[in-house]
Design a protein around this motif. Structure first.
Motif, PDB file in Angstrom:
ATOM      1  N   GLN A 170       0.833  -1.204   0.000  1.00 41.22           N
ATOM      2  CA  GLN A 170       0.000   0.000   0.000  1.00 41.22           C
ATOM      3  C   GLN A 170       0.869   1.255   0.000  1.00 41.22           C
ATOM      4  OE1 GLN A 170      -3.034  -1.589  -0.929  1.00 41.22           O
ATOM      5  NE2 GLN A 170      -3.712   0.289   0.041  1.00 41.22           N
ATOM      6  N   LEU A 171       1.988   1.179   0.701  1.00 39.31           N
ATOM      7  CA  LEU A 171       2.910   2.316   0.742  1.00 39.31           C
ATOM      8  C   LEU A 171       3.426   2.635  -0.652  1.00 39.31           C
ATOM      9  CD1 LEU A 171       4.851   4.353   2.059  1.00 39.31           C
ATOM     10  CD2 LEU A 171       6.365   2.444   2.621  1.00 39.31           C
ATOM     11  N   TYR A 172       3.813   1.583  -1.395  1.00 38.60           N
ATOM     12  CA  TYR A 172       4.374   1.822  -2.730  1.00 38.60           C
ATOM     13  C   TYR A 172       3.295   2.024  -3.788  1.00 38.60           C
ATOM     14  CZ  TYR A 172       9.185   1.484  -1.378  1.00 38.60           C
ATOM     15  OH  TYR A 172      10.406   1.767  -0.831  1.00 38.60           O
ATOM     16  N   THR A 173       2.093   1.606  -3.491  1.00 41.00           N
ATOM     17  CA  THR A 173       0.994   1.948  -4.392  1.00 41.00           C
ATOM     18  C   THR A 173       0.722   3.449  -4.312  1.00 41.00           C
ATOM     19  OG1 THR A 173      -0.025  -0.232  -4.138  1.00 41.00           O
ATOM     20  CG2 THR A 173      -1.454   1.554  -4.901  1.00 41.00           C
ATOM     21  N   GLN A 174       0.806   3.950  -3.095  1.00 38.17           N
ATOM     22  CA  GLN A 174       0.591   5.383  -2.879  1.00 38.17           C
ATOM     23  C   GLN A 174       1.755   6.212  -3.399  1.00 38.17           C
ATOM     24  OE1 GLN A 174      -0.682   6.907   1.052  1.00 38.17           O
ATOM     25  NE2 GLN A 174       1.205   8.102   1.014  1.00 38.17           N
ATOM     26  N   ASN A 175       2.971   5.754  -3.140  1.00 37.07           N
ATOM     27  CA  ASN A 175       4.151   6.526  -3.526  1.00 37.07           C
ATOM     28  C   ASN A 175       5.200   5.584  -4.130  1.00 37.07           C
ATOM     29  OD1 ASN A 175       6.292   8.244  -3.862  1.00 37.07           O
ATOM     30  ND2 ASN A 175       6.498   8.810  -1.714  1.00 37.07           N
ATOM     31  N   PRO A 176       5.100   5.308  -5.436  1.00 35.91           N
ATOM     32  CA  PRO A 176       6.034   4.373  -6.082  1.00 35.91           C
ATOM     33  C   PRO A 176       7.496   4.788  -5.972  1.00 35.91           C
ATOM     34  CG  PRO A 176       4.141   4.824  -7.487  1.00 35.91           C
ATOM     35  CD  PRO A 176       4.084   5.810  -6.370  1.00 35.91           C
ATOM     36  N   SER A 177       7.748   6.045  -5.740  1.00 34.41           N
ATOM     37  CA  SER A 177       9.140   6.524  -5.679  1.00 34.41           C
ATOM     38  C   SER A 177       9.671   6.619  -4.251  1.00 34.41           C
ATOM     39  CB  SER A 177       9.244   7.895  -6.357  1.00 34.41           C
ATOM     40  OG  SER A 177       8.420   8.841  -5.705  1.00 34.41           O
ATOM     41  N   PHE A 178       8.933   6.082  -3.288  1.00 31.17           N
ATOM     42  CA  PHE A 178       9.399   6.127  -1.891  1.00 31.17           C
ATOM     43  C   PHE A 178      10.738   5.407  -1.794  1.00 31.17           C
ATOM     44  CE2 PHE A 178       9.561   4.939   2.596  1.00 31.17           C
ATOM     45  CZ  PHE A 178       9.106   6.096   3.205  1.00 31.17           C
ATOM     46  N   SER A 179      11.697   6.078  -1.186  1.00 31.40           N
ATOM     47  CA  SER A 179      13.058   5.539  -1.158  1.00 31.40           C
ATOM     48  C   SER A 179      13.155   4.247  -0.364  1.00 31.40           C
ATOM     49  CB  SER A 179      14.018   6.560  -0.557  1.00 31.40           C
ATOM     50  OG  SER A 179      15.304   5.987  -0.391  1.00 31.40           O
ATOM     51  N   PRO A 180      13.664   3.174  -0.951  1.00 30.73           N
ATOM     52  CA  PRO A 180      13.831   1.919  -0.209  1.00 30.73           C
ATOM     53  C   PRO A 180      14.849   2.041   0.921  1.00 30.73           C
ATOM     54  CG  PRO A 180      14.865   1.760  -2.371  1.00 30.73           C
ATOM     55  CD  PRO A 180      14.087   3.041  -2.358  1.00 30.73           C
ATOM     56  N   PHE A 181      15.695   3.078   0.855  1.00 36.22           N
ATOM     57  CA  PHE A 181      16.679   3.272   1.920  1.00 36.22           C
ATOM     58  C   PHE A 181      16.021   3.732   3.216  1.00 36.22           C
ATOM     59  CE2 PHE A 181      19.132   3.915  -2.023  1.00 36.22           C
ATOM     60  CZ  PHE A 181      20.061   2.903  -1.852  1.00 36.22           C
ATOM     61  N   LEU A 182      14.758   4.150   3.150  1.00 33.43           N
ATOM     62  CA  LEU A 182      14.030   4.576   4.347  1.00 33.43           C
ATOM     63  C   LEU A 182      13.222   3.416   4.949  1.00 33.43           C
ATOM     64  CD1 LEU A 182      12.664   8.038   3.123  1.00 33.43           C
ATOM     65  CD2 LEU A 182      14.704   7.568   4.516  1.00 33.43           C
ATOM     66  N   ILE A 183      13.313   2.260   4.313  1.00 31.75           N
ATOM     67  CA  ILE A 183      12.548   1.098   4.766  1.00 31.75           C
ATOM     68  C   ILE A 183      13.451   0.211   5.622  1.00 31.75           C
ATOM     69  CG2 ILE A 183      11.257  -0.939   4.038  1.00 31.75           C
ATOM     70  CD1 ILE A 183       9.842   1.569   3.292  1.00 31.75           C
ATOM     71  N   PRO A 184      13.034  -0.087   6.863  1.00 27.12           N
ATOM     72  CA  PRO A 184      13.867  -0.934   7.724  1.00 27.12           C
ATOM     73  C   PRO A 184      13.703  -2.417   7.394  1.00 27.12           C
ATOM     74  CG  PRO A 184      11.882  -0.284   8.895  1.00 27.12           C
ATOM     75  CD  PRO A 184      11.829   0.404   7.563  1.00 27.12           C
ATOM     76  N   GLY A 185      14.693  -3.196   7.835  1.00 28.63           N
ATOM     77  CA  GLY A 185      14.776  -4.643   7.748  1.00 28.63           C
ATOM     78  C   GLY A 185      13.646  -5.428   7.121  1.00 28.63           C
ATOM     79  N   LEU A 186      12.696  -5.877   7.962  1.00 23.26           N
ATOM     80  CA  LEU A 186      11.677  -6.817   7.503  1.00 23.26           C
ATOM     81  C   LEU A 186      10.775  -6.240   6.433  1.00 23.26           C
ATOM     82  CD1 LEU A 186      10.628  -8.468  10.882  1.00 23.26           C
ATOM     83  CD2 LEU A 186      11.948  -9.485   9.028  1.00 23.26           C
ATOM     84  N   LEU A 187      10.437  -4.976   6.529  1.00 20.19           N
ATOM     85  CA  LEU A 187       9.580  -4.364   5.522  1.00 20.19           C
ATOM     86  C   LEU A 187      10.280  -4.325   4.171  1.00 20.19           C
ATOM     87  CD1 LEU A 187       8.013  -3.455   8.117  1.00 20.19           C
ATOM     88  CD2 LEU A 187       7.361  -1.423   6.817  1.00 20.19           C
ATOM     89  N   LEU A 188      11.604  -4.259   4.205  1.00 19.01           N
ATOM     90  CA  LEU A 188      12.377  -4.220   2.966  1.00 19.01           C
ATOM     91  C   LEU A 188      12.159  -5.500   2.153  1.00 19.01           C
ATOM     92  CD1 LEU A 188      14.419  -2.287   1.589  1.00 19.01           C
ATOM     93  CD2 LEU A 188      16.242  -3.663   2.592  1.00 19.01           C
ATOM     94  N   CYS A 189      11.895  -6.596   2.857  1.00 19.50           N
ATOM     95  CA  CYS A 189      11.673  -7.882   2.178  1.00 19.50           C
ATOM     96  C   CYS A 189      10.428  -7.845   1.309  1.00 19.50           C
ATOM     97  CB  CYS A 189      11.531  -9.005   3.202  1.00 19.50           C
ATOM     98  SG  CYS A 189      12.912  -9.136   4.351  1.00 19.50           S
ATOM     99  N   GLU A 190       9.529  -6.890   1.546  1.00 15.26           N
ATOM    100  CA  GLU A 190       8.260  -6.808   0.820  1.00 15.26           C
ATOM    101  C   GLU A 190       8.225  -5.669  -0.190  1.00 15.26           C
ATOM    102  OE1 GLU A 190       6.121  -9.172   1.233  1.00 15.26           O
ATOM    103  OE2 GLU A 190       7.224 -10.085   2.905  1.00 15.26           O
ATOM    104  N   VAL A 191       9.310  -4.938  -0.303  1.00 15.17           N
ATOM    105  CA  VAL A 191       9.343  -3.809  -1.235  1.00 15.17           C
ATOM    106  C   VAL A 191       9.279  -4.328  -2.671  1.00 15.17           C
ATOM    107  CG1 VAL A 191      10.783  -1.921  -2.126  1.00 15.17           C
ATOM    108  CG2 VAL A 191      10.569  -2.281   0.330  1.00 15.17           C
ATOM    109  N   PRO A 192       8.415  -3.746  -3.508  1.00 13.30           N
ATOM    110  CA  PRO A 192       8.291  -4.231  -4.889  1.00 13.30           C
ATOM    111  C   PRO A 192       9.519  -3.918  -5.720  1.00 13.30           C
ATOM    112  CG  PRO A 192       6.983  -2.246  -4.578  1.00 13.30           C
ATOM    113  CD  PRO A 192       7.474  -2.638  -3.221  1.00 13.30           C
TER     114      PRO A 192
END
Length: 1009
Positions: A170-192
């Protein structure tokens, strides 16, 4: 509140002041209550108090403080409630009023976007996806998604994975350009994967390191591929850093890696699992360019998981003694059994050349690869058969049938025999075995917990029943469940019928020949036994019927207890009628899967295999995003089970029925390597967009990955068109080898552009799991291969091509096969061949197995696949040898041969399988044979056959009297059996019509002929 208030009194005071604390209007007042005034009273909170009306009516600021205090080192040891009770209170509180409760853009005190932290806090570990969607509507959750505090809160392994996945998507649906560097550990595993497209090589490497650290083996292949796509240069350090993610490399990228780097990185690359055929072949080719020589055991072992990329011809150059060394290495063998079949076959064939003594072969060939041992080498003498070694190995059914006679005679405990060995049971194999031991062998084939099923063919099952049918019925669970389908129901006592059907319910009903029409009688008997009326079956009876539910028509599915759906999950296939009824039941919303409005991804997962069969009427109830997430895991599971391509095609058409709007260009999204490795690919593309979004270079560099995923024939034709564009001068062997099922969509013109010079290419094209070939195309492929100098139909070619494809060749071409080649080949199914082809192959087989003629049982098993081409003289010779021929082999005989066999000759051929003539009396060949025999001889067989010459069963005839009544009759009795016929005629007072007299005369005359 004073600290000197006794503890016993504090518990009584707290409920009195609790409403006041929860009515605080400001943050300062709420802090004052919970941090100072109530500090010594909070330990006296009770379950009743936290779930009270006062708590549910609390204002937002104090409720947030309540959540914080109970989540921050609160001592639950002395309380009567648990953390989950607090969550229940939170869920109830937030689930009332306007949602999300306690957020208002117009109220300065309630504008915080850290809503999840403020009102759920650490209790978020109890939240389910359904809860999340209920508390915060999907169209409002975007308010909170990017808040750093919320992101940090959801970085918790105790939170359900689907919740974390939903939040991140949902985060990346809302903001596809959200920086993956701001995503911590486990959530990073789900980044598209789309979040990584713009990263450079350095940034991609950093993200990969984080993924390897936090995601273990659960890294999304699509994300991994997207990151690896950003690598432009490679050295040993970058390869080492990639590690397991090296599978994200395209074949194009692999060819750009300096060969010396691949050689120095071999230790890393050889430990990577999941290489596709195109990748492993590309790495092996580059290693060769880099000077790496594959010439001994050490080199082979060092290749690890890359062994599948080694050409089979290369193994022929390595000394057999070196290959035997590798056979003692469990890790090497584990990798080898993942290699293409032709590589495995070549490996085993080379090992066998050291010593062809059957017992030495048993010793040298790895247990898991014994299926590649030629049947002709399984000639164990009775004295030397090593049961323990045989049981430890994996065999195919044809192999097991060859040595089963020796094993059956050589063991006193059938229970030690493996399913792999027991599947070789035949009447021929036990013809000299004592009845008690036979009974033990049959019992050993029963279903057993934690043990693979013994898979048996119909002729084996009827053979088993013929051998034990005179025994008093014991516990039905002591028999193979499939055999019970042929059990004479008349022998089942009424009090035992339920246990019979319960045991038979474990059977595979697809083993039944349609000519037997057994399903109908089995169902009718089951209904009578269980008291089933009409088409309504209770839950208890559904449980008893088990797999018989797979034979039921739609009316039963619709009218029975909904638990029938659980039984249908075990079916090998479902008819269109059954599918329609399954959908009708599901859409009614009365099953355990709930109302359609509640369906989600979990529903699809709970349905097991059923979604494979369902239509667009079902799939249209799900959002596209839900379908895609489900397919990401469902499709790899189906491919892992080698699900039939026709089923995969049907699923894709039903679930992908939505068509994109017509456009001049690609609108769905360019197809890249990371797109292709997505488990759901090519879901979301129609044929037009697939064509527009797929670049020729992507096809060229990702062909193996692409062909593994695409099952739709229209899409496959697009791939072939682009492949022809990529290789205008002709498609090389290495690319043809990875076409997979896409090859079946090719035209003869396409095939003529393929290079098919290597056995590896021919073998890859003939993989049965990729679908059947049309005869003209199969012939074109084999002929093209044979046109290369040095190529012929040797053992490896015969094993690769198989029987059905061999039948596409002219009989003259088959004459080029040598007896030695056929002797070393697997049993070939030549049922699709013409009679001329069968005759030619039989001649070859008779010569090929001539050395085994002295062992009649062994010779019969070796030659039986080819008996369809045998002349009657040879079949008559076999009839004198007490063979116990399977009824399936008898039915495969040439018609003119079978019809000219006498009753005694057939009796000699079938032996203990003789009763199968009655079982299969409706088979066309058997019907014709029966009609050619004298009824008296058929009757002498004592198996109930009728319809032979010398017997006529006229219908009862009643001739009315002159007055129009039936007072006078002519009664025609049944004739006696034998060469002639006698008739008893009783004349009443009426005259007999001339036509009846003529009929009687003709009938009598026929009986004398």
């Amino acid at each position: 509140m004073q600290e000197d208030v006794p503890e016993g009194v504090r518990g009584g005071i707290l409920p009195c002041v609790w409403p006041s604390a929860l009515s605080s209007d400001t943050q300062e007042e709420a802090d004052l209550w919970f941090e100072k005034r109530l500090k010594l009273y909070l330990p006296f909170l009770t379950k009743d108090l936290i779930s009270s009306t006062e708590t549910q009516s609390a204002k937002c600021l104090p409720f947030s403080k309540f959540v914080s205090v109970l989540g921050n080192n609160y001592n639950y040891g002395n309380s009567d409630f648990e953390r989950e009770d607090v969550y229940d209170t939170i869920k109830t509180y937030l689930n009332t009023g306007t949602k999300p409760r306690c957020y208002s853009a117009s109220d300065p005190q309630l504008t915080s976007t850290a809503w999840f932290v403020n009102y759920i806090g650490v209790f978020v570990t109890f939240i389910s996806l359904a809860d999340l969607n209920a508390l915060v509507p999907t169209d409002r959750i975007n308010i909170f998604l990017e808040d750093p505090k919320n992101i940090k809160l959801f970085n918790n392994p105790a939170i359900p994975k689907n919740v974390i996945s939903f939040y991140t998507s949902q985060l990346y649906t809302q903001n596809p350009s959200f920086s993956p560097f701001l995503i911590p550990g486990l959530l990073l595993c789900e980044v598209p994967s789309s979040a990584y497209i713009s990263l450079n090589q350095s940034g991609s490497m950093h993200i990969l390191e984080l993924l390897n650290q936090f995601c273990n083996d659960s890294i999304d292949p699509e994300a991994s591929a997207a990151l690896v796509e950003n690598f432009k240069t490679f050295d040993e350090s970058s390869i080492q850093s990639l590690g397991q993610q090296s599978t994200g490399l395209t074949t194009g990228q692999i060819t750009t890696v300096p060969p010396s780097v691949l050689v120095s990185s071999l230790e890393t690359l050889s430990s990577v699992s999941g290489w596709n055929q195109g990748q492993s072949s590309a790495v092996i080719q580059q290693l060769a360019v880099g000077g790496f020589e594959i010439n001994d055991a050490s080199a082979l072992v060092s290749l690890g998981s890359l062994i599948g990329g080694v050409p089979s011809e290369k193994l022929k150059d390595i000394p057999s003694s070196e290959l035997i060394v590798t056979a003692q290495n469990p890790a090497f063998v584990a990798n080898m059994i993942q290699a293409p079949k032709i590589v495995q076959l070549t490996y085993v064939s080379k090992i066998i050349t050291v010593n062809q003594d059957p017992n030495v072969v048993l010793q040298n060939v790895p247990d898991e690869m014994a299926t590649e041992i030629p049947r002709s080498l399984l000639d164990f003498s009775q004295a030397s058969v090593d049961i323990e070694k045989i049981v430890a190995k994996t065999w195919d059914q044809d192999q097991a049938a060859v040595f089963f006679e020796k094993v059956a005679s050589g063991t006193n405990d059938a229970e030690i025999l493996s399913p792999s060995v027991l599947q070789g049971f035949t009447c021929n194999g036990v013809r000299a075995v004592k009845p008690q031991k036979i009974k033990g062998l049959i019992r050993a084939c029963r279903p057993r917990k934690d043990r693979k099923k013994v898979v048996l063919k119909e002729s084996q099952l009827t053979c088993m029943y013929n051998l034990i049918k005179d025994e008093e019925p014991q516990a039905f669970t002591d028999y193979p469940s499939d055999m019970l389908l042929y059990y004479s129901y008349e022998k089942v006592e009424k009090v035992k019928c339920k246990s019979y059907f319960s045991a038979a319910g474990e059977a595979d009903f697809t083993v039944l020949s349609t000519v037997l029409k057994k399903e109908v009688s089995l169902l009718n008997n089951a209904k009578d036994c269980l008291g089933i009326e009409g088409t309504s079956i209770s839950s208890g009876n559904v449980e008893v019927l088990g797999n018989m539910c797979c034979t039921l028509d739609g009316s039963y599915i619709e009218n029975s207890d909904a638990t029938i759906l659980e039984k249908l999950k075990n079916c090998k296939d479902l008819s269109d009628e059954q599918i329609t009824s399954v959908e009708k039941v599901l859409l009614a919303g009365t099953t355990q899967y709930g109302d359609v409005s509640t369906w989600n991804q979990q529903t699809l997962e709970d349905l097991g295999i059923l979604p494979l069969y369902l239509t667009k009427d079902f799939w249209n109830k799900f959002d596209k995003s839900v379908k895609k997430k489900f397919l990401k895991t469902f499709m790899p599971q189906l491919r892992g089970k080698k699900t039939a391509k026709r089923k995969l095609r049907r699923l894709f058409k039903q679930i992908n029925s939505e068509r994109a709007k017509r456009a001049a260009g690609c609108t769905v999204g360019d197809i890249t390597h990371s797109t292709i490795v997505d488990g759901a690919f090519p879901f979301g593309y129609d044929a037009s967009q697939f064509d527009l979004c797929l670049d020729v270079n992507i096809v060229k560099d990702n062909l193996a990955a692409l062909t593994e995923k695409v099952d739709d024939e229209d899409f496959q034709k697009i791939i072939l068109v682009k492949l022809n564009q990529a290789y205008p001068a002709g498609i090389p062997d290495e690319q043809v080898q990875v076409l997979g099922s896409v090859s079946r969509a090719a035209s003869i013109d396409d095939i003529n552009k393929w290079s098919i010079t290597k056995i590896d290419t021919l073998a890859a094209l003939m993989v049965a799991d990729d679908g059947e070939w049309e005869p003209d195309k199969s012939e074109a492929i084999i002929t093209k291969y044979l046109s290369t100098a040095g190529n012929s139909l040797r053992t490896a070619e015969l094993n690769s091509v198989g029987g059905s494809n061999l039948c596409s060749l002219e009989a003259g071409v088959l004459k080029g096969i040598t007896p030695d080649s056929l002797s070393g080949a697997k049993a070939l199914d030549i049922s699709a061949c013409s009679l001329d082809q069968k005759k030619e192959l039989y001649k070859l087989a008779r010569t090929a197995f001539s050395a085994q003629r002295n062992d009649t049982g062994l010779f019969y098993q070796l030659i039986s696949p080819y008996l369809g081409g045998a002349p009657i003289e040879d079949i008559r010779t076999l009839s004198t040898q007490n063979l116990g021929m399977d009824i399936s082999i008898f039915k495969s005989l040439a018609q003119d041969v079978a019809l000219n066999l006498t009753v005694n000759e057939v009796k000699g051929l079938l032996g203990t399988s003789l009763p199968d003539l009655k079982t299969f009396e409706n088979d066309t060949l058997i019907q014709k044979w029966i009609s050619e025999q004298l009824q008296s001889e058929l009757t002498a067989l004592n198996i109930g056959l009728t319809g032979g010459k010398g017997r006529v069963d006229p219908p009862p005839v009643t001739v009315p009297g002159n007055n129009g009544t039936s007072n006078g009759t002519v009664t025609v009795n049944s004739p006696t059996t034998g060469n002639g016929a006698s008739y008893g005629i009783h004349l009443g007072s009426t005259s007999v019509s001339l036509s009846l007299i003529l009929w009687l005369m003709i009938t009598a005359l026929r009986s004398l002929l």
